[in-house]
Design a protein around this motif. Structure first.
Motif, mmCIF file in Angstrom:
data_model
loop_
_atom_site.group_PDB
_atom_site.id
_atom_site.type_symbol
_atom_site.label_atom_id
_atom_site.label_comp_id
_atom_site.label_asym_id
_atom_site.label_seq_id
_atom_site.Cartn_x
_atom_site.Cartn_y
_atom_site.Cartn_z
ATOM 1 N N LYS A 11 0.889 -1.151 0.000
ATOM 2 C CA LYS A 11 0.000 0.000 0.000
ATOM 3 C C LYS A 11 0.938 1.214 0.000
ATOM 4 O O LYS A 11 1.944 1.207 0.705
ATOM 5 N N TRP A 12 0.650 2.247 -0.779
ATOM 6 C CA TRP A 12 1.606 3.366 -0.856
ATOM 7 C C TRP A 12 0.864 4.691 -0.899
ATOM 8 O O TRP A 12 -0.124 4.815 -1.627
ATOM 9 N N ALA A 13 1.356 5.677 -0.154
ATOM 10 C CA ALA A 13 0.705 6.982 -0.150
ATOM 11 C C ALA A 13 0.718 7.576 -1.554
ATOM 12 O O ALA A 13 1.702 7.449 -2.277
ATOM 13 N N LEU A 130 1.656 3.329 5.714
ATOM 14 C CA LEU A 130 2.511 4.502 5.517
ATOM 15 C C LEU A 130 3.982 4.121 5.503
ATOM 16 O O LEU A 130 4.385 3.196 6.199
ATOM 17 N N TYR A 131 4.801 4.841 4.730
ATOM 18 C CA TYR A 131 6.251 4.678 4.893
ATOM 19 C C TYR A 131 6.779 6.023 5.363
ATOM 20 O O TYR A 131 6.877 6.980 4.596
ATOM 21 N N LEU A 138 15.105 6.245 9.865
ATOM 22 C CA LEU A 138 14.582 4.981 10.415
ATOM 23 C C LEU A 138 13.049 4.972 10.414
ATOM 24 O O LEU A 138 12.411 5.971 10.752
ATOM 25 N N PHE A 139 12.504 3.823 10.047
ATOM 26 C CA PHE A 139 11.058 3.648 9.909
ATOM 27 C C PHE A 139 10.376 3.772 11.274
ATOM 28 O O PHE A 139 10.757 3.080 12.219
ATOM 29 N N LYS A 205 7.841 18.308 3.166
ATOM 30 C CA LYS A 205 7.252 16.991 3.356
ATOM 31 C C LYS A 205 7.836 16.003 2.351
ATOM 32 O O LYS A 205 7.955 16.336 1.165
ATOM 33 N N GLU A 206 8.204 14.866 2.773
ATOM 34 C CA GLU A 206 8.808 13.823 1.936
ATOM 35 C C GLU A 206 10.112 14.287 1.287
ATOM 36 O O GLU A 206 10.583 13.688 0.333
#
Ligand SMILES: C[S@@+](CC[C@H](N)C(=O)[O-])C[C@H]1O[C@@H](n2cnc3c(N)ncnc32)[C@H](O)[C@@H]1O
Length: 278
Positions: A11-13, A130-131, A138-139, A205-206
């Protein structure tokens, strides 16, 4: 399972499910190579399964997973089976242990089969798929109480079969498009531009800030000069509208599941092309 019904393995944002019918309608009817420099979970790639695809993402753990699926899918399925069979009734503690193992490997730069298995497991059982990483990379996504299986073996095998003919790159989008030439189709689904242009926080963001969006617009122009068909998707904001004012823009209303203030054009995405369609 044929190429036609492959599903994303994570699943990916930013997944483009709602836009797929429009993307399909607006895609060039014929093209040579398919480039997707921000592939993420591959919702678009796996839906269309183009014959000559070059995919890329900057997320090293994600690209490692694509590669492990491509080259070692049977071992990966064994690994995932082992992980799933070890899940105790009290799952939460186990999840955080696996997350620690994953982060330990990231710190040691062990991008291998085990990391790919942990990546898929964590994606399935973390909050919202979410990633998200902290400042050290780190996750840090918390546990989501899910009892679902981490994977679908048949789908993973179908993904592996399709990936045999796909070139997988890891890094920045600009480099990934270096060899794109006349007649190629480049589908650009970068991280979103902030909905609220006044929010400073949203800019980073990101790690994809306004400068990155401007750099992407420059690449779009460069690819246009080369004779590539380009399609780009984003939120329909004034910033994006202005950046791509020289191209065709089609606004699509979508259901959005986040809160945003009334000044934002919430629920609107835009699909931009440098060619006529239809
Ligand atoms: C909106 S997502 C793509 C969603 C995807 N189309 C899907 O359906 O799941 C954007 C992706 O761009 C990647 N990304 C961020 N910065 C990048 C960069 N500079 N170069 C390449 N990829 C980048 C992120 O890791 C993320 O996977």
């Amino acid at each position: 399972m044929t190429d036609k019904n492959i599903a994303p393995f994570v699943k990916w944002a930013g997944g483009k499910r709602q836009l797929l019918p429009y993307i399909q309608e607006m895609m060039p009817k014929n093209y040579h190579n398919y480039y997707e420099p921000f592939v993420g979970g591959g919702a678009v790639l796996f839906h269309f399964t183009p014959q000559h695809a070059i995919i890329n993402d900057i997320n090293r753990a994600l690209i490692n997973t694509y590669k492990q699926i491509k080259y070692r899918v049977d071992e990966l399925i064994d690994f995932l089976t082992e992980i799933d069979e070890s899940i105790p009734t009290e799952h939460k503690q186990y999840y955080y242990k696996q997350r620690e193992k994953f982060n330990d490997k990231i710190m040691k730069e062990e991008y291998d089969l085990e990391l790919a298995a942990l990546f898929i497991y964590l994606n399935k059982h973390c909050f919202n798929g979410l990633y998200r990483v902290n400042s050290k990379g780190l996750f840090n996504v918390p546990f989501n109480n899910s009892s679902a299986k981490s994977f679908n073996a048949e789908n993973l095998s179908a993904v592996a079969k399709y990936l045999q003919k796909v070139t997988i790159l890891e890094g920045d989008f600009e480099l990934a498009c270096r060899d794109a030439s006349a007649g190629d189709f480049v589908f650009l689904d970068s991280p979103y531009a902030p909905l609220n242009d006044n929010s400073f926080e949203a800019y980073t963001k990101e790690g994809f800030d306004m400068q990155s969006h401007k750099r992407l617009a420059k690449l779009f122009e460069e690819l246009t000069k080369r004779g590539c068909y380009c399609m780009l998707t984003n939120h329909n904001t004034e910033f994006i509208e202005d950046l791509y004012r020289d191209y065709l823009q089609r606004v699509i209303t979508v259901k959005r599941y986040i809160n945003s203030d009334a000044n934002n054009r919430k629920g609107e995405e835009v699909i931009i092309t440098n060619y006529n369609y239809g």
